[in-house]
Scaffold this motif. Structure first.
Motif, PDB file in Angstrom:
ATOM      1  N   ASN A  85       7.924  40.024 -14.105  1.00 10.96           N
ATOM      2  CA  ASN A  85       9.093  38.793 -13.715  1.00 10.96           C
ATOM      3  C   ASN A  85      10.221  39.729 -12.891  1.00 10.96           C
ATOM      4  O   ASN A  85      10.884  40.589 -13.610  1.00 10.96           O
ATOM      5  CB  ASN A  85       9.968  38.434 -14.992  1.00 10.96           C
ATOM      6  CG  ASN A  85      10.698  37.354 -14.758  1.00 10.96           C
ATOM      7  OD1 ASN A  85      11.043  36.981 -13.785  1.00 10.96           O
ATOM      8  ND2 ASN A  85      11.650  37.002 -15.620  1.00 10.96           N
ATOM      9  N   SER A  86      10.373  39.264 -11.850  1.00 12.52           N
ATOM     10  CA  SER A  86      11.516  40.062 -10.850  1.00 12.52           C
ATOM     11  C   SER A  86      12.902  39.339 -10.973  1.00 12.52           C
ATOM     12  O   SER A  86      13.807  39.770 -10.479  1.00 12.52           O
ATOM     13  CB  SER A  86      10.974  40.020  -9.513  1.00 12.52           C
ATOM     14  OG  SER A  86      11.003  38.620  -8.939  1.00 12.52           O
ATOM     15  N   ARG A  87      12.912  38.244 -11.926  1.00 13.87           N
ATOM     16  CA  ARG A  87      14.097  37.576 -12.066  1.00 13.87           C
ATOM     17  C   ARG A  87      14.862  36.957 -10.866  1.00 13.87           C
ATOM     18  O   ARG A  87      16.020  36.451 -10.948  1.00 13.87           O
ATOM     19  CB  ARG A  87      15.131  38.339 -12.763  1.00 13.87           C
ATOM     20  CG  ARG A  87      14.718  38.961 -14.176  1.00 13.87           C
ATOM     21  CD  ARG A  87      15.837  39.940 -14.779  1.00 13.87           C
ATOM     22  NE  ARG A  87      15.132  40.155 -16.288  1.00 13.87           N
ATOM     23  CZ  ARG A  87      14.523  41.386 -16.386  1.00 13.87           C
ATOM     24  NH1 ARG A  87      13.989  41.882 -15.500  1.00 13.87           N
ATOM     25  NH2 ARG A  87      14.006  41.507 -17.415  1.00 13.87           N
ATOM     26  N   GLN A  88      14.056  36.698  -9.856  1.00  9.54           N
ATOM     27  CA  GLN A  88      14.689  35.971  -8.729  1.00  9.54           C
ATOM     28  C   GLN A  88      13.453  35.503  -7.753  1.00  9.54           C
ATOM     29  O   GLN A  88      12.164  36.002  -7.787  1.00  9.54           O
ATOM     30  CB  GLN A  88      15.475  36.889  -7.562  1.00  9.54           C
ATOM     31  CG  GLN A  88      14.434  37.764  -6.886  1.00  9.54           C
ATOM     32  CD  GLN A  88      15.420  38.844  -6.049  1.00  9.54           C
ATOM     33  OE1 GLN A  88      16.583  38.723  -6.039  1.00  9.54           O
ATOM     34  NE2 GLN A  88      14.890  39.540  -5.158  1.00  9.54           N
ATOM     35  N   ASN A  89      13.598  34.236  -7.325  1.00 10.23           N
ATOM     36  CA  ASN A  89      12.672  33.630  -6.505  1.00 10.23           C
ATOM     37  C   ASN A  89      11.867  34.473  -5.350  1.00 10.23           C
ATOM     38  O   ASN A  89      12.578  35.053  -4.674  1.00 10.23           O
ATOM     39  CB  ASN A  89      13.065  32.250  -6.136  1.00 10.23           C
ATOM     40  CG  ASN A  89      13.324  31.274  -7.159  1.00 10.23           C
ATOM     41  OD1 ASN A  89      12.764  31.476  -8.144  1.00 10.23           O
ATOM     42  ND2 ASN A  89      13.927  30.185  -7.019  1.00 10.23           N
TER      43      ASN A  89
END
Length: 682
Positions: A440-444
């Motif tokens: 999960n990179s925590r940004q779109n």
């Protein structure tokens, strides 16, 4: 909460990379500098923190406004420096005889009335004029230096100058050192070592020539200015000659200024020598194709020791970092993943899946157990639980623990077991050739369009692919928090398994390619459990493949398990003659079984591998049962009696036989199960 300078700086860089579309760079940055609660993710908030609302509005009014805050800031600074230089060039002409006269007559230079201190003021004016000239010389030799202070500030500068008779202080030296370093090091590495050496040699020759020329010029200019200063002082004070003390003071100031120039020149030469030694001798000769943006030295260095340590830095990244460059999730892959997992790109993961990670219990007797919050992803949890037990019991990391002590692992041990268990499952899914980890990179990573329903899960994933199991373990260990304590841990691991196998191969494994891995009510299908246990998403639990005649000379291929598994499976459906579990799953390499009972998956395991080889003899042994959803508070130990041991046991009413016992008897026919004062699970 006070805003962190580092977080704001990182947010500015992220905003620049995002608006420039550099997604892979953002993914690498988020990997090395993960976002925190202090990160600024709102552009308006970031402008307010930086107090640049005025700059933003001014930029927005332009015909071609800049798109990023970083560019706006840089443009503002560049324009400010240009304005300063223009002002300086208009008000600060180069020193000459006329300039010396102007300086001597200026009220800014001589703020006091001519009195007994006139000698000192005139001497100071001369020194300042000399400094202005020398600063231009220094600028030519060391162009990274900022321009000399404008004459508008000469009043304060002159008042301070007489006190600076001693050599420059350590702080001033460090400040100058940092400026020179930034000018020399803030650039990419040369393409080849030959070009690098040639450029440095040319630079050193040019610097040497400039030094010789400047020394001669300084000598002549110094003599001329000395004479000009003597005449100017004589004409203003009405004296016909200068005392020897004044001459000595002027000469001392001139010597100090010349020494300062020599130190600057020699220091620049030393810095170039250090940089040459660092890049040519200490570092391996890099290939242009191997160079990465992250391998450039762009940071400021605040101490000489740091520069000396630079030669010890290994710029090439490790094998793990090179071989697992992250790639952002794209919409096509996300749609395919949703289709194979949920049946359609318009479906979404349930709350039970979204909130489930691999969190361990803190109960003393059950520290090995992974907690299941709600029903749904039990097949994934039971599968990884089984492999954690395999690592814990049969690949012992704490040699001092034996028997039941192995079921009370430390936090470090059980986390290590989780890393190795996850790595083994993913590596098997990748057929022992490669594996993919979803983080999960925590940004779109993409903007959803068309026939796709966004939910903030797949859109934020970055995938890392490795072709070595050691690199896989290291990568999992680095990101294990996302799986163990993260709310999306179960989803990320499932996606990792599917991508490791590949979506096309997962569909090819199934009897019906349109089958989903997550079925009705969010339950795991047999295909998903088989993918985690055996590395293939086959639809059946019998051994090998089976062909059925469906009439009209049509044959239907039913796909089963291809070989012995480390972890087995027992199913209540076999008790009801709905399916037949083959020997590959029923007799695994280790005495650990995932149990399918009443649409729920749990784990049954033993501590001795011998019970697998004595299946046809009379024996009695213990099995332990764990159900992550049952909110267990104590361990459940079952004593299983087989053969003559079972004949001596008293049987109970068959209507009250727990389903778990039926599952055990599919493996040991006619076995008697003693719950040892534990309430049977009905």
């Amino acid at each position: 909460m006070a805003t962190s300078v580092e977080e704001v700086s990182l947010s500015i860089v992220r905003e620049y990379l995002s608006r420039k579309g550099l997604r892979r760079t953002i993914a690498c940055m988020d990997e090395e500098h993960p976002r925190t609660e202090a990160s600024v993710n709102n552009r308006s908030h970031l402008r307010q923190i930086l107090n640049m609302e005025g700059l933003y509005r001014k930029n927005k009014a332009l015909n071609s406004p800049l798109k990023t805050l970083l560019e706006i800031i840089v443009k503002h600074r560049i324009e400010g420096l240009k304005n300063d230089k223009i002002t300086c060039s208009k008000s600060d002409p180069l020193p000459s005889a006329r300039t010396m006269s102007w300086i001597a007559n200026s009220s800014a230079v001589s703020p006091t009335v001519m009195n007994d201190t006139q000698t000192e003021d005139s001497t100071t004016a001369y020194v300042i004029s000399k400094h202005v000239k020398l600063s231009s010389d220094i600028e030519e030799v060391c162009p990274s230096q900022p321009p000399m202070a404008s004459l508008q500030d000469n009043d304060s500068y002159i008042r301070r100058e007489p006190e600076k008779k001693a050599p420059t202080t350590e702080s001033t030296q460090k400040s100058r050192t940092n400026r020179i370093r930034r000018g020399m090091m803030a650039g990419p590495i040369a393409s080849t070592s030959q070009e690098s050496n040639k450029k440095r040699q040319n630079q050193r020759l040019e610097v040497s020539k400039q030094q010789l020329i400047k020394k001669e010029e300084n000598k002549h200019v110094g003599d001329a200015l000395l004479v000009a200063g003597v005449h100017q002082k004589s004409s203003e004070s009405g004296l016909s000659e200068i005392t020897s003390a004044d001459c000595v003071g002027v000469q001392r100031e001139l010597c100090i200024a010349q020494e300062r120039v020599q130190r600057e020149n020699s220091f620049g030469k030393v810095q170039q020598d250090i940089l040459k030694t660092t890049t040519v001798k200490s570092l391996p000769k890099p290939n242009v194709a191997d160079l990465d943006v992250s391998e450039m030295v762009l940071d400021d260095i605040d101490d000489d020791d740091d520069l000396r340590e630079l030669s010890k830095v290994s710029f090439p990244r490790t094998v793990a970092e090179h071989s697992c460059a992250g790639r952002p999730m794209d919409q096509h892959t996300a749609m395919e993943l949703k289709a194979v997992l949920l049946g359609s790109s318009l479906n979404c993961f349930s709350v039970e899946w979204r909130n489930q990670g691999f969190t361990f219990l803190d109960t003393h007797d059950l520290r090995y157990g992974i907690v299941q919050k709600k029903g749904g992803p039990c097949g994934v949890l039971a599968s990884i639980q089984a492999f954690v037990l395999k690592k814990l019991l049969f690949e012992n990391f704490e040699s001092s623990n034996t028997g039941l002590q192995m079921l009370r692992p430390s936090n470090t041990t059980r986390r290590k077991c989780l890393v190795l268990a996850a790595a083994e499952i993913l590596w098997r899914a990748g057929e022992g050739k490669q594996a993919t980890i979803a983080i999960n990179s925590r940004q779109n990573q993409f903007t959803p369009t068309g026939h796709y329903k966004s939910e903030g899960v797949l859109e934020k994933i970055t995938c890392f692919t490795v072709d070595n199991i050691k690199d896989l373990q290291l990568l999992l260990e680095r990101h294990i928090d996302q799986f163990e304590t993260g709310v999306l841990g179960c989803i990320l691991f499932t996606i990792s398994a599917v991508l490791s196998r590949s979506i096309d191969k997962v569909r090819d494994d199934m009897d019906v390619p349109t089958t989903t891995l997550i079925g009705a009510h969010g339950y795991c299908t047999q295909e998903l459990v088989n993918l985690l246990l055996c590395g293939r998403a086959v639809s059946n639990v019998f051994d090998n493949d089976m062909e059925l005649d469906s009439g009209n000379s049509n044959m239907t291929l039913l796909k089963g398990v291809k070989g012995h598994c480390d972890v087995g499976l027992l199913s209540l459906f076999e008790h009801y003659d709905i399916c037949k579990v083959g020997a590959y799953l029923k007799t695994p390499c280790y005495p650990i079984w995932v149990v399918c009972s009443e649409s729920h998956f749990s784990v049954l395991f033993g501590l001795q591998r011998e019970l697998l080889t004595n299946q046809d003899k009379s024996l009695e042994f213990d099995l332990y049962y764990y159900d992550g959803l049952a909110n267990q508070q104590e361990e459940i130990r079952l004593t299983v009696s087989v053969g003559k041991w079972a004949l001596n046991c008293q049987h109970v009413d068959t209507d009250l036989i727990p389903p778990l016992e039926h599952c055990i008897r599919t493996r040991w026919k006619g076995a008697f199960v003693n719950w040892n004062d534990t309430e049977p699970i009905l």
